[in-house]
Design an enzyme around this catalytic site. Structure first.
Site, PDB file in Angstrom:
ATOM      1  N   TYR A 125      -2.412  -1.311  10.168  1.00 49.63           N
ATOM      2  CA  TYR A 125      -2.400  -1.475   8.706  1.00 49.63           C
ATOM      3  C   TYR A 125      -1.044  -1.041   8.150  1.00 49.63           C
ATOM      4  CZ  TYR A 125      -4.117  -1.129   3.861  1.00 49.63           C
ATOM      5  OH  TYR A 125      -4.301  -1.293   2.504  1.00 49.63           O
ATOM      6  N   SER A 182       0.856  -1.190   0.000  1.00 45.31           N
ATOM      7  CA  SER A 182       0.000   0.000   0.000  1.00 45.31           C
ATOM      8  C   SER A 182       0.887   1.233   0.000  1.00 45.31           C
ATOM      9  CB  SER A 182      -0.862  -0.002   1.273  1.00 45.31           C
ATOM     10  OG  SER A 182      -1.577   1.203   1.416  1.00 45.31           O
TER      11      SER A 182
HETATM   12  P1  NAP Z   1     -11.432  -5.785  -0.728  1.00 47.66           P
HETATM   13  O1  NAP Z   1     -12.285  -5.152  -1.741  1.00 47.66           O
HETATM   14  O2  NAP Z   1     -11.856  -5.777   0.701  1.00 47.66           O
HETATM   15  O3  NAP Z   1     -11.086  -7.288  -1.199  1.00 47.66           O
HETATM   16  C1  NAP Z   1     -10.236  -8.096  -0.449  1.00 47.66           C
HETATM   17  C2  NAP Z   1     -10.671  -9.530  -0.577  1.00 47.66           C
HETATM   18  O4  NAP Z   1      -9.832 -10.321   0.301  1.00 47.66           O
HETATM   19  C3  NAP Z   1     -12.112  -9.733  -0.086  1.00 47.66           C
HETATM   20  O5  NAP Z   1     -12.776 -10.694  -0.859  1.00 47.66           O
HETATM   21  C4  NAP Z   1     -11.880 -10.189   1.337  1.00 47.66           C
HETATM   22  O6  NAP Z   1     -12.970 -10.846   1.928  1.00 47.66           O
HETATM   23  C5  NAP Z   1     -10.680 -11.110   1.126  1.00 47.66           C
HETATM   24  N1  NAP Z   1     -10.037 -11.476   2.375  1.00 47.66           N
HETATM   25  C6  NAP Z   1     -10.036 -10.796   3.554  1.00 47.66           C
HETATM   26  N2  NAP Z   1      -9.383 -11.491   4.501  1.00 47.66           N
HETATM   27  C7  NAP Z   1      -8.967 -12.642   3.920  1.00 47.66           C
HETATM   28  C8  NAP Z   1      -8.263 -13.770   4.381  1.00 47.66           C
HETATM   29  N3  NAP Z   1      -7.869 -13.885   5.668  1.00 47.66           N
HETATM   30  N4  NAP Z   1      -7.978 -14.776   3.512  1.00 47.66           N
HETATM   31  C9  NAP Z   1      -8.397 -14.707   2.238  1.00 47.66           C
HETATM   32  N5  NAP Z   1      -9.097 -13.670   1.732  1.00 47.66           N
HETATM   33  C10 NAP Z   1      -9.372 -12.640   2.572  1.00 47.66           C
HETATM   34  O7  NAP Z   1      -9.981  -5.095  -0.735  1.00 47.66           O
HETATM   35  P2  NAP Z   1      -9.215  -4.318  -1.919  1.00 47.66           P
HETATM   36  O8  NAP Z   1      -9.457  -2.882  -1.737  1.00 47.66           O
HETATM   37  O9  NAP Z   1      -9.464  -4.972  -3.212  1.00 47.66           O
HETATM   38  O10 NAP Z   1      -7.720  -4.577  -1.426  1.00 47.66           O
HETATM   39  C11 NAP Z   1      -6.913  -5.614  -1.939  1.00 47.66           C
HETATM   40  C12 NAP Z   1      -5.500  -5.405  -1.417  1.00 47.66           C
HETATM   41  O11 NAP Z   1      -5.030  -4.118  -1.814  1.00 47.66           O
HETATM   42  C13 NAP Z   1      -5.414  -5.422   0.121  1.00 47.66           C
HETATM   43  O12 NAP Z   1      -4.222  -6.044   0.517  1.00 47.66           O
HETATM   44  C14 NAP Z   1      -5.384  -3.948   0.475  1.00 47.66           C
HETATM   45  O13 NAP Z   1      -4.753  -3.710   1.707  1.00 47.66           O
HETATM   46  C15 NAP Z   1      -4.592  -3.396  -0.686  1.00 47.66           C
HETATM   47  N6  NAP Z   1      -4.799  -1.966  -0.915  1.00 47.66           N
HETATM   48  C16 NAP Z   1      -6.042  -1.478  -1.186  1.00 47.66           C
HETATM   49  C17 NAP Z   1      -6.194  -0.110  -1.410  1.00 47.66           C
HETATM   50  C18 NAP Z   1      -7.533   0.511  -1.712  1.00 47.66           C
HETATM   51  O14 NAP Z   1      -7.611   1.752  -1.724  1.00 47.66           O
HETATM   52  N7  NAP Z   1      -8.584  -0.262  -1.969  1.00 47.66           N
HETATM   53  C19 NAP Z   1      -5.086   0.740  -1.330  1.00 47.66           C
HETATM   54  C20 NAP Z   1      -3.843   0.198  -1.049  1.00 47.66           C
HETATM   55  C21 NAP Z   1      -3.696  -1.162  -0.855  1.00 47.66           C
HETATM   56  P3  NAP Z   1     -13.894  -9.970   2.958  1.00 47.66           P
HETATM   57  O15 NAP Z   1     -14.537  -8.907   2.117  1.00 47.66           O
HETATM   58  O16 NAP Z   1     -14.827 -10.976   3.532  1.00 47.66           O
HETATM   59  O17 NAP Z   1     -12.937  -9.373   3.988  1.00 47.66           O
END
Ligand code: NAP
Length: 249
Positions: free
Chosen positions: A152, A139
């Protein structure tokens, strides 16, 4: 023929958000994609949509047993893994003094322990594949931070460091390991954030999951001289502050 044909790719957290965009793009380039997520139904639905040999597997990335089972099943059905995208992540807010220990541990277990377990579990498979690529989704909070996201930020800074160690340890096996550092991306994780959140950025909008996916594909298919490297997509935030200097001259 896609650029990833003959590749077997595991995408954690691939059922939604950034992971789903990555899964779609890798599949469109010919990879056999395994969507490993706690959201079983969504993962299975996406795998059906992708067709071919795509499949959804139930995995909690913080479970060592879960990883062992997942890698064994993938190897048995599809062959050795040559791409791992450690994307699953969670965010729980709270200042250093307010956040509970249980919440701190949950975040670190998923965001840091998860990729560590994943890389360990997949490393022998990557060797059997003759090499490969690991992409760890960190991130912008793995390069800087904000108040109220200590666990985080700690997990994402940790993942950045772990990426470099893994890059050094796995380089002799022909495995590259890089980290990706997105700023605000429009996904379920940021669903509650208004447009004001990004309005001060040089590029004043949320990024799209597909933009992250394209960077992941670039790392896998094109960035063949990069390992242990951070790839940033942040709308320009790290470029600095908007100009505030005025002169009376
Ligand atoms: P998201 O929409 O919440 O999707 C994440 C997926 O991972 C969801 O299906 C979630 O299920 C699943 N998950 C959660 N805990 C898990 C576990 N223990 N084992 C397996 N799967 C699990 O998140 P996203 O925004 O796409 O983020 C994806 C990655 O990018 C993350 O690592 C996040 O920190 C990083 N990131 C995101 C952003 C942003 O702005 N969106 C920015 C920087 C970095 P649940 O929904 O049930 O939790």
């Amino acid at each position: 023929m896609g650029r990833l044909s003959e590749r077997v790719a595991i995408v954690t957290g691939g059922a939604g958000g950034i992971g789903a965009a990555v899964a779609r793009l890798l599949a469109s380039e010919g990879a056999d994609v395994v969507i490993a997520d706690v959201r079983d139904a969504e993962g299975a639905r996406l795998a059906a949509e992708l067709g071919g040999r795509a499949r959804g597997l139930s995995l909690d990335v913080s479970s060592e047993d879960g990883w062992r089972r997942t890698v064994a099943e993938v190897e048995r059905d599809l062959g050795p893994v040559s791409v791992l995208v450690n994307n699953a992540g969670i965010a729980e807010w709270g200042s250093m003094e307010d956040q509970s220990l249980a919440s701190f541990r949950r975040v670190v277990d998923v965001n840091l322990q998860g990729p560590w377990l994943g890389m360990r579990a997949v490393a022998p498979s990557l060797r059997r594949a003759g090499g490969g690529v690991i992409v760890n989704i960190s991130s912008l909070a793995g390069l800087t931070s904000y108040a109220g996201i200590g666990s985080y930020a700690a997990s994402k800074w940790g993942l950045r460091g772990l990426t470099k160690t893994a890059a050094l340890e796995l380089a002799p096996d022909g495995v590259r390991v890089c980290s990706v550092h997105p700023g605000a991306i429009r996904t379920p994780m940021t669903a509650g954030f208004g447009d004001a959140y990004t309005s001060g950025q040089p590029i004043p909008r949320f990024g799209e999951p597909e933009e992250v996916a394209r960077m992941v594909l670039f790392i896998i298919a094109d960035a063949t001289f990069s390992t242990g490297t951070e790839f940033v997509l942040d709308g320009g935030i790290l470029a600095g502050q908007p100009a505030v200097v005025t002169s009376d001259d």
